[in-house]
Design an enzyme around this catalytic site. Structure first.
Site, PDB file in Angstrom:
ATOM      1  N   GLU A 156      -1.474   3.781   7.782  1.00 27.80           N
ATOM      2  CA  GLU A 156      -0.258   4.218   7.082  1.00 27.80           C
ATOM      3  C   GLU A 156      -0.200   5.749   7.002  1.00 27.80           C
ATOM      4  O   GLU A 156       0.860   6.351   7.164  1.00 27.80           O
ATOM      5  CB  GLU A 156      -0.195   3.618   5.676  1.00 27.80           C
ATOM      6  CG  GLU A 156      -0.053   2.098   5.639  1.00 27.80           C
ATOM      7  CD  GLU A 156       1.198   1.611   6.346  1.00 27.80           C
ATOM      8  OE1 GLU A 156       2.233   2.282   6.257  1.00 27.80           O
ATOM      9  OE2 GLU A 156       1.137   0.562   7.012  1.00 27.80           O
TER      10      GLU A 156
ATOM     11  N   ASP B 218      -2.192   3.852  14.868  1.00 27.59           N
ATOM     12  CA  ASP B 218      -3.473   3.187  15.115  1.00 27.59           C
ATOM     13  C   ASP B 218      -4.503   4.189  15.644  1.00 27.59           C
ATOM     14  O   ASP B 218      -5.672   4.160  15.269  1.00 27.59           O
ATOM     15  CB  ASP B 218      -3.306   2.044  16.123  1.00 27.59           C
ATOM     16  CG  ASP B 218      -2.779   0.774  15.464  1.00 27.59           C
ATOM     17  OD1 ASP B 218      -2.739   0.718  14.216  1.00 27.59           O
ATOM     18  OD2 ASP B 218      -2.403  -0.162  16.195  1.00 27.59           O
TER      19      ASP B 218
HETATM   20 ZN   LIG Z   1       2.523   0.978  11.083  1.00 27.76          ZN
END
Ligand SMILES: [Zn+2]
Length: 416
Positions: A280, A361
């Protein structure tokens, strides 16, 4: 161009967008059924056959119901426009002899209330039949009704004054009304984003600051490492409505919050929670939020410029079933008809969104252990019954997140 050209054009795009979505949904169901018998190889030791088949059945059930909703909403759009529904509603409300601005407010509010009422059976079925059947629903009928009243009250309290202001700007003869509307709309959206975490979200859920010392420590270390300031990490009682888990960021500027669903905290280890949070943070650190706001601003500016031109072309209203043109009807038609055309651009938006997911990521892999994010994702896919085998074309059209196997392969790649 004539009204008839507009009418035929609209019918063509309405049918084309309907058929396209129907075709994608059917491909999706077929693809999932074809892969239902076996867990994909990459997940064979992580996910049971039972969980895999539950995800398949759940996705297919939702997909089928989605097709029914699509059929209903396409028919409804045709009734509002070509069927003369909007014209009829407008005539009824004009009879009250209010000023054009207030008539416009009344038409738009009535339209949203009627649409909201027609949507109730669909929401009920989704929560109490589909979600219930697969064991995700925690809503009670009482909560469903109270949520509905709260949402309507908020829409009326915030929506009416803002709408009146926008229509007042449109009613003004200034040739630059669309720029003023754009500025006001943009300011309003920013204000709502800023207010949402502290004033609106708490009306529906309880937010408690994360207290657990060990996890709290881990998280503040991560935040410090990434140079991130926020108004804290909160736990939301998502479990009162559904057992689906999630984590998100909300607010902006100094009013940023990190929110974890209690359901997520219960199912993940501390290291996995840290990895999800790092993902996030990646969205934030890679400026995805700023980019999203900028593209939203650019698209709405282009949309309003287009509307400013369309507003004087009476044949367009006529072609869409409105025989008494007005500035508020232009706005309504624009909001109703645009999705029929913009759906064809969906793959582009989905592609950009998936690019952002990969970047987030990568950020998580750089700042925490990628293995933790992989195990967290596998748990989340399993617990939320997300299918591991979506139809590739369906997925590239709609999915904001890369399909599980692709995403995990990418993480495994950046890790090594
Ligand atoms: Zn995401």
């Amino acid at each position: 161009m004539t009204a008839l050209d507009i009418q035929y054009g609209f019918i063509f795009f309405l049918i084309a967008s309907y058929i396209l979505q129907l075709w994608l949904a059917q491909r999706h169901t077929k693809h999932i059924l074809n892969h239902r018998a076996e867990v994909p190889e990459a997940f064979a030791d992580k996910i049971s056959l039972e969980a895999h088949q539950k995800a398949a059945d759940y996705t297919i059930a939702r997909n089928k119901f989605g097709t029914l909703e699509l059929t209903f909403s396409s028919a409804l759009l045709a009734i509002w426009t070509l069927g003369g529904g909007l014209q009829f509603l407008d005539e009824q409300l004009r009879a009250f002899n209010l000023s054009p601005v207030y008539t416009g407010v009344a038409v738009i509010i009535s339209l949203s209330l009627i649409s909201g009422l027609l949507d109730i059976p669909f929401s009920l079925y989704k929560a109490f039949v589909i979600e219930e059947k697969f064991g995700f629903n925690r809503l009670t009928l009482k909560m469903f009704i109270s949520d509905m009243f709260k949402q309507t009250a908020i829409m009326l309290i915030i929506g009416i004054p803002f709408l009146a202001f926008i229509l007042w700007l449109m009613d003004d003869a200034s040739p630059y009304w669309w720029l003023y509307v754009w500025g006001s709309w943009f300011g309003f959206s920013m204000l709502m984003m800023w207010l949402y975490p502290t004033f609106i979200a708490p009306i529906f859920n309880k937010f408690t600051p994360l207290e657990e010392p060990e996890l709290k420590n881990k998280i503040s270390n991560l935040l410090q490492r990434c140079g991130f300031t926020s108004k804290g990490v909160f736990i939301m009682d998502g479990s009162k409505r559904s057992s689906h888990g999630n984590a998100y960021f909300t607010g902006f500027g100094s009013n940023k919050r990190i929110v974890f669903f209690d359901t997520l905290l219960n199912s993940l280890q501390h290291d996995e929670i840290e990895a999800v949070l790092a993902h996030e943070l990646g969205h934030f650190k890679r400026n995805h939020i700023k980019k999203r706001i900028a593209s939203m601003a650019a698209m709405s500016l282009a949309g309003l410029a287009l509307l400013a031109w369309l507003i004087d072309q009476s044949f367009i209203y006529e072609g869409l079933g409105v025989t008494t043109p007005s500035f508020y009807m232009a706005l309504i038609l624009f909001m109703l008809v645009t999705p029929v055309l913009s759906i064809f651009f969906n793959p582009v938006f989905s592609l950009l969104s998936r690019k952002h997911e990969f970047e987030a990521d990568e950020f998580a892999a750089q700042n925490t252990d990628a293995n933790n994010l992989i195990t967290a994702l596998v748990k989340l896919y399993e617990e939320n019954s997300n299918t591991l085998t979506p139809d590739p074309l369906y997925s590239s059209f709609y999915d904001s997140h890369p399909p599980a196997p692709v995403r995990i392969a990418h993480l495994a790649n950046v890790r090594s």
